[in-house]
Write a protein that holds these residues in place. Sequence first.
Motif, PDB file in Angstrom:
ATOM      1  N   ARG A  89       0.832  -1.209   0.000  1.00  0.00           N
ATOM      2  CA  ARG A  89       0.000   0.000   0.000  1.00  0.00           C
ATOM      3  C   ARG A  89       0.869   1.263   0.000  1.00  0.00           C
ATOM      4  N   ALA A  92       2.488   1.569  -3.444  1.00  0.00           N
ATOM      5  CA  ALA A  92       1.483   2.000  -4.431  1.00  0.00           C
ATOM      6  C   ALA A  92       1.209   3.495  -4.286  1.00  0.00           C
ATOM      7  N   ASN A  96       2.082   6.236  -7.189  1.00  0.00           N
ATOM      8  CA  ASN A  96       1.014   7.083  -7.734  1.00  0.00           C
ATOM      9  C   ASN A  96       1.276   8.564  -7.478  1.00  0.00           C
ATOM     10  N   GLU A 152      -6.149   6.770  -8.734  1.00  0.00           N
ATOM     11  CA  GLU A 152      -5.529   5.726  -7.903  1.00  0.00           C
ATOM     12  C   GLU A 152      -5.311   6.245  -6.482  1.00  0.00           C
ATOM     13  N   GLY A 155      -8.470   6.427  -4.472  1.00  0.00           N
ATOM     14  CA  GLY A 155      -9.095   5.129  -4.248  1.00  0.00           C
ATOM     15  C   GLY A 155     -10.209   4.742  -5.201  1.00  0.00           C
ATOM     16  N   GLU A 157      -9.730   3.853  -8.388  1.00  0.00           N
ATOM     17  CA  GLU A 157      -9.170   2.734  -9.145  1.00  0.00           C
ATOM     18  C   GLU A 157      -8.036   2.110  -8.349  1.00  0.00           C
ATOM     19  N   ASN A 158      -7.729   0.847  -8.644  1.00  0.00           N
ATOM     20  CA  ASN A 158      -6.596   0.188  -8.010  1.00  0.00           C
ATOM     21  C   ASN A 158      -6.037  -0.847  -8.974  1.00  0.00           C
TER      22      ASN A 158
END
Length: 169
Positions: A89, A92, A96, A152, A155, A157-158
Amino acid sequence: MLRTVLTVLRTFERNIIGLLLIVMSAGYVVNVLVRVIAPSLSLHFAWMEEATLFMLAWLVFLGLGLTLEQGRHIAMTALYGRLPAGLQRILAFVINAVGLVFCAYLTKVGYDFARFIVNSGQTSPTLDVSMVWLYAALPVGFLLLGVRYLLELVGVENRFALADRGQDH
């Protein structure tokens, strides 16, 4: 609301990219055929080669967002998949956030460059249109890519979860 906007954006991009690919391919085929079959007429079709190059630039930059969304950009998924969920997490988020900042920077640089082209009055030699039509692809493409990174981050899209499950959009 954001999912609806994303769906509209995704549909628009796919349709424009598909249309550009078809028109670009047909134009290039016609250009080659004219050069082979009737070389004396090829001077009248010289604009097609430049037009296909303009379309190619737009095709590439408009495809950036869809490519990211589907997890088709270069990624180190072997390393990412071995990390604990908490680190995944964090990684990511960092990816992003850096991607969004990078896209914002390239959008600004591309916009400034396109504005410079407009102010300079540059035109393409065979199409006789402003060269901004070529250079505007960069800021538009990176703006749309930045939107994907932003979605992204908030939240909506992931792509990382989709990659874990082996699914595509």
